[in-house]
Design a protein around this motif. Structure first.
Motif, PDB file in Angstrom:
ATOM      1  N   VAL A  77      -2.878  -0.326  13.235  1.00  0.00           N
ATOM      2  CA  VAL A  77      -3.795  -0.851  12.223  1.00  0.00           C
ATOM      3  C   VAL A  77      -3.104  -0.787  10.865  1.00  0.00           C
ATOM      4  O   VAL A  77      -2.337   0.150  10.598  1.00  0.00           O
ATOM      5  CB  VAL A  77      -5.102  -0.011  12.174  1.00  0.00           C
ATOM      6  N   VAL A  78      -3.379  -1.773  10.011  1.00  0.00           N
ATOM      7  CA  VAL A  78      -2.872  -1.742   8.632  1.00  0.00           C
ATOM      8  C   VAL A  78      -4.071  -1.913   7.703  1.00  0.00           C
ATOM      9  O   VAL A  78      -4.900  -2.798   7.904  1.00  0.00           O
ATOM     10  CB  VAL A  78      -1.825  -2.850   8.396  1.00  0.00           C
ATOM     11  N   PHE A  79      -4.169  -1.017   6.722  1.00  0.00           N
ATOM     12  CA  PHE A  79      -5.277  -1.078   5.756  1.00  0.00           C
ATOM     13  C   PHE A  79      -4.718  -1.218   4.350  1.00  0.00           C
ATOM     14  O   PHE A  79      -3.960  -0.369   3.884  1.00  0.00           O
ATOM     15  CB  PHE A  79      -6.126   0.195   5.859  1.00  0.00           C
ATOM     16  N   VAL A  80      -5.094  -2.312   3.677  1.00  0.00           N
ATOM     17  CA  VAL A  80      -4.761  -2.473   2.260  1.00  0.00           C
ATOM     18  C   VAL A  80      -6.063  -2.357   1.486  1.00  0.00           C
ATOM     19  O   VAL A  80      -6.972  -3.176   1.659  1.00  0.00           O
ATOM     20  CB  VAL A  80      -4.075  -3.828   1.983  1.00  0.00           C
ATOM     21  N   GLY A  81      -6.185  -1.323   0.691  1.00  0.00           N
ATOM     22  CA  GLY A  81      -7.405  -1.091  -0.061  1.00  0.00           C
ATOM     23  C   GLY A  81      -7.396   0.285  -0.688  1.00  0.00           C
ATOM     24  O   GLY A  81      -6.346   0.920  -0.794  1.00  0.00           O
ATOM     25  N   SER A  82      -8.575   0.752  -1.151  1.00  0.00           N
ATOM     26  CA  SER A  82      -8.826   2.071  -1.765  1.00  0.00           C
ATOM     27  C   SER A  82      -8.548   2.070  -3.265  1.00  0.00           C
ATOM     28  O   SER A  82      -7.871   1.186  -3.791  1.00  0.00           O
ATOM     29  CB  SER A  82      -8.010   3.190  -1.120  1.00  0.00           C
ATOM     30  N   CYS A  83      -9.045   3.095  -3.939  1.00  0.00           N
ATOM     31  CA  CYS A  83      -8.871   3.192  -5.389  1.00  0.00           C
ATOM     32  C   CYS A  83      -7.412   3.404  -5.769  1.00  0.00           C
ATOM     33  O   CYS A  83      -7.059   3.309  -6.939  1.00  0.00           O
ATOM     34  CB  CYS A  83      -9.749   4.303  -5.965  1.00  0.00           C
ATOM     35  N   THR A  84      -6.545   3.671  -4.803  1.00  0.00           N
ATOM     36  CA  THR A  84      -5.115   3.788  -5.099  1.00  0.00           C
ATOM     37  C   THR A  84      -4.458   2.415  -5.186  1.00  0.00           C
ATOM     38  O   THR A  84      -3.672   2.151  -6.098  1.00  0.00           O
ATOM     39  CB  THR A  84      -4.402   4.612  -3.998  1.00  0.00           C
ATOM     40  N   ASN A  85      -4.776   1.541  -4.253  1.00  0.00           N
ATOM     41  CA  ASN A  85      -4.052   0.267  -4.127  1.00  0.00           C
ATOM     42  C   ASN A  85      -4.939  -0.881  -3.668  1.00  0.00           C
ATOM     43  O   ASN A  85      -4.700  -1.480  -2.610  1.00  0.00           O
ATOM     44  CB  ASN A  85      -2.913   0.414  -3.108  1.00  0.00           C
ATOM     45  N   SER A  86      -5.961  -1.206  -4.441  1.00  0.00           N
ATOM     46  CA  SER A  86      -6.792  -2.360  -4.066  1.00  0.00           C
ATOM     47  C   SER A  86      -6.937  -3.309  -5.239  1.00  0.00           C
ATOM     48  O   SER A  86      -7.844  -4.128  -5.275  1.00  0.00           O
ATOM     49  CB  SER A  86      -8.185  -1.886  -3.656  1.00  0.00           C
ATOM     50  N   ARG A  87      -6.042  -3.170  -6.237  1.00  0.00           N
ATOM     51  CA  ARG A  87      -6.143  -4.016  -7.427  1.00  0.00           C
ATOM     52  C   ARG A  87      -5.359  -5.301  -7.186  1.00  0.00           C
ATOM     53  O   ARG A  87      -4.620  -5.432  -6.214  1.00  0.00           O
ATOM     54  CB  ARG A  87      -5.653  -3.244  -8.647  1.00  0.00           C
ATOM     55  N   ILE A  88      -5.531  -6.239  -8.115  1.00  0.00           N
ATOM     56  CA  ILE A  88      -5.001  -7.587  -7.875  1.00  0.00           C
ATOM     57  C   ILE A  88      -3.491  -7.569  -7.643  1.00  0.00           C
ATOM     58  O   ILE A  88      -2.974  -8.270  -6.781  1.00  0.00           O
ATOM     59  CB  ILE A  88      -5.418  -8.553  -9.015  1.00  0.00           C
ATOM     60  N   ASN A  89      -2.780  -6.700  -8.391  1.00  0.00           N
ATOM     61  CA  ASN A  89      -1.324  -6.646  -8.203  1.00  0.00           C
ATOM     62  C   ASN A  89      -0.968  -6.150  -6.806  1.00  0.00           C
ATOM     63  O   ASN A  89       0.018  -6.576  -6.204  1.00  0.00           O
ATOM     64  CB  ASN A  89      -0.681  -5.737  -9.260  1.00  0.00           C
ATOM     65  N   ASP A  90      -1.794  -5.232  -6.283  1.00  0.00           N
ATOM     66  CA  ASP A  90      -1.545  -4.711  -4.929  1.00  0.00           C
ATOM     67  C   ASP A  90      -1.740  -5.815  -3.894  1.00  0.00           C
ATOM     68  O   ASP A  90      -0.957  -5.954  -2.950  1.00  0.00           O
ATOM     69  CB  ASP A  90      -2.509  -3.563  -4.627  1.00  0.00           C
ATOM     70  N   LEU A  91      -2.811  -6.602  -4.099  1.00  0.00           N
ATOM     71  CA  LEU A  91      -3.090  -7.684  -3.149  1.00  0.00           C
ATOM     72  C   LEU A  91      -1.995  -8.747  -3.225  1.00  0.00           C
ATOM     73  O   LEU A  91      -1.577  -9.302  -2.199  1.00  0.00           O
ATOM     74  CB  LEU A  91      -4.469  -8.288  -3.424  1.00  0.00           C
TER      75      LEU A  91
END
Ligand code: SF4
Lengths: 469, 191
Positions: free
Chosen positions: A339-353
């Motif tokens: 599974v891969v999860f991209v999200g959370s208050c660490t890395n869910s901002r526009i630059n992360d996406l």
């Protein structure tokens, strides 16, 4: 005048009463953030004691931890994990109405993870004291605010008195010199620093991140770094405000406008540690030596560079190796991912996406991998969709979800199955954090995306080179 | 809250380092809106097997440790999430004191506010306590000493203000509410 640190300036300016004779200081709180999980008992405390809120306008609430990330059904209902999470959301809606607190609920275009949405609104400002019943409140330190997590009893204290009883923490400087190499992100730096400082290394301290490498970071990157200060045991992380901070805040809903903004900006830019200020502890980090980094164990301090081998077996790490089903001294790259999860208050901002989408554009994730992309807020969701990032994720085979904490803590039902390996852009890899028996490997959005494509833990620099070629 | 002066119990050892609050109470049990009834889920994933039966290998499940109120834990106990559900769960499970070489900041704060003693000792004292795990132990908050038969007492110190609140059985909100005038003056000075 003795030279003082940024932390001391923030502390002094919020002391209603200084600490004395073993009595704690009374610290005034400028902004109190509230979500559905750690607040119900605090509002109950107020009711039991017949108390009102002292300053309802200084509290801001949102829904994030236990909210479903699937869209509402046709009948408007939501698919909660269970009745208890739904009751929790309803309790916050009721408490905010009863006590007069502004709530960014489902009807708000600003709803999001508490540490993502408050900065977006400009509610988070330099020089403030900010608390929340959530340990990652340290995120807001990126703006030069003294921000830390508290328990539910203390949430009640702030609701009733706008103050907290606190003993003065110690100070620690983490000096990051040089420049992050191309393809190395703030998350890699955060994991690297956690590995250097250790998960208890910051206990009792407020960390100030300093140095030219820090000045070069965007606000989003600074938030990613300060977010993980708690993973080093620290009460809070801090970065002194500068022109980057001021420009990021300009025009946001809750900051003043016009001449009042310029006046605030001048004040903010004065918030820095004096050159001669002394810290209780200093740590030196060479930014240039940081490589893409992931965790391999069951605490965020057990890290390894993506192209390195795992440590040798010791008595202290045996339990982590056993839980993670990894072999000492084996390479971490190539480990099969479920599974891969991209999200959370660490890395869910526009630059992360964008980082993740850049590697996924025109590609498919491996057939055995399930990938969830969860934007940190409604605002980021809109922004990402306007850029077409949702289409990139969907075309690659990933799921594009509604904003919330989601698989970071799995309270809303977004969890993996026992034994599965999750490459996650969140901040905690504790046993069972993403579901019983689930193995979590913390990584940057680029590493997460590259691993989704490869189906195994993969170095994002390799895929990035293909994209460039 | 009634006052706490002395705890007399047997101790139980869980010498694992970095026990985080997700371990003490996993997130899926944070859905409650009250403080009560979390004890069943304390150390959930270690204590219960997937089929819901008790894990015979987990120390707190052993017959001889039933009723133990003093937990001797590994370094950096209570790190991670700020959830106050962690001390609530431990107290509800009958644990009244945790002793370690290191206790995370937020957990310690939360624990003391709820009457769960969070005590830090040196590595040598910790080793001696581990060696005597399972035996009777007394924690005296007035004298700030850990007492055991046949060994020298171990001195500890708990934050003076929190200690007085615990001894008197008063909570800290009362103290803050009594500062209302000072808070008003502070607000007026800044306005
Ligand atoms: S995203 Fe994760 S760490 Fe951040 S506030 Fe939500 S649950 Fe906490």
């Amino acid at each position: 005048m003795t030279a003082t640190t940024l932390f001391e300036k923030l502390w002094q300016s919020h002391c209603v009463e200084a600490d004395r004779d073993g009595l704690p200081a009374v610290i005034y709180i400028d902004l109190h953030l509230v979500h559905e999980v750690t607040s119900p008992q605090a509002f109950s405390l107020l009711r039991e004691r017949g108390l009102r809120m002292r300053q309802p306008k200084r509290t801001l609430a949102t829904l994030d931890h236990s909210t479903p990330t699937t869209p509402p059904r046709a009948d408007g209902g939501r698919d909660y994990a269970d009745a208890a999470t739904e009751a929790q959301v309803e309790a916050l809606v009721g408490n905010c109405a009863e006590f007069g607190v502004t709530l960014h609920g489902y009807d708000s275009p600003e709803r999001g993870i508490v540490h993502v949405m408050a900065p977006e609104l400009g509610a988070t400002q330099p020089g403030m004291t900010i608390v929340c019943g959530d340990s990652h409140t340290s995120t807001h330190g990126a703006f030069g605010a003294l921000a830390f997590g508290i328990g539910s009893t203390e949430v009640g204290h702030v609701l009733a008195t706008q103050c907290l009883l606190q003993h003065k923490p110690k100070t620690m400087a983490v000096n990051v010199r040089g420049r992050l190499a191309h393809g190395v992100s703030a998350k890699d730096l955060a994991l690297h620093v956690a590995g250097q400082v250790g998960v208890a290394g910051g206990t009792g301290h407020v960390i100030e991140f300093r140095g030219d490498a820090i000045r070069a970071l965007t606000m989003e990157e600074r938030m990613t770094l300060c977010n993980m200060s708690i993973e080093m045991g620290a009460r809070a992380g801090l970065i002194a405000p500068d022109a980057t901070t001021v420009e990021w805040l300009r025009g946001r809903a809750r900051v003043p406008s016009g001449a009042a903004f310029e006046a605030s900006a001048q004040r903010w830019l004065g918030l820095r540690s004096d050159d001669a200020a002394r810290f209780d502890r200093e740590v030196e980090i060479d930014a240039g030596s940081v490589r893409p980094t992931v965790t391999w164990g069951t605490d965020p301090g057990k890290v390894v560079a993506i192209d390195a081998r795992l440590p040798a077996a010791t008595a202290a790490n045996a339990r982590a190796f056993e839980y993670m089903r990894l072999r000492p001294e084996a390479p971490i790259a190539g480990e099969r991912v479920d599974v891969v999860f991209v999200g959370s208050c660490t890395n869910s901002r526009i630059n992360d996406l964008r980082d993740a989408a850049d590697l996924l554009r025109g590609r498919r994730i491996a057939t055995h991998v399930r990938m969830l992309v969860v934007p940190g807020s409604e605002r980021i969701k809109r922004e990402a969709e306007a850029e077409g990032l949702d289409g990139v994720f969907r075309a690659a085979g990933a799921e594009w979800r509604e904003p919330g904490c989601s698989m970071c803590l799995g309270m809303n039902g977004d969890i993996a199955r026992p034994g599965e390996l999750v490459v996650s852009t969140s901040n905690r890899n504790f046993e069972g954090r993403q579901g019983p028996g689930v193995r979590t490997l913390l990584a940057s959005p680029a590493t997460a995306a590259a691993s989704a494509v490869a189906g195994v833990v993969a170095d994002p620099r390799v895929l990035a080179a293909e994209v460039a070629a | 809250m009634s006052g706490i002066a002395r705890i007399e119990s047997r101790s139980v050892a869980l010498p694992v380092a970095n026990i985080d609050t997700d371990q003490i109470i996993p997130a899926r049990f944070l859905t409650t809106t009250t403080r009560a009834g979390l004890g069943r889920h304390a150390f959930q994933d270690w204590r219960w097997l997937a089929d819901g039966s008790p894990n015979p290998g987990f120390v707190l499940n052993r017959a001889e440790h039933q009723g133990a109120e003093v937990l001797i834990a590994g370094d950096n106990f209570g790190c991670g999430s700020s959830r106050e559900h962690a001390p609530w769960a431990l107290l509800d499970a009958g644990i009244r004191a945790v002793i370690s070489t290191g206790i995370a900041d937020i957990f310690r704060n939360n624990a003391l506010k709820n009457g769960l003693l969070a005590i830090v000792v040196t590595p040598a004292e910790h080793a001696s306590l581990l060696a005597g795990a399972g035996e009777p132990i007394a924690i005296d908050l007035r004298t700030q000493r850990i007492e055991r038969a046949g060994t020298a007492p171990i001195a500890f110190s708990v934050d003076a203000f929190a200690r007085q609140c615990l001894l008197d059985g008063v909570d800290q909100l009362g103290y803050l509410l009594a500062r209302a005038d000072a808070i008003t003056r502070f607000e007026e000075a800044r306005a």
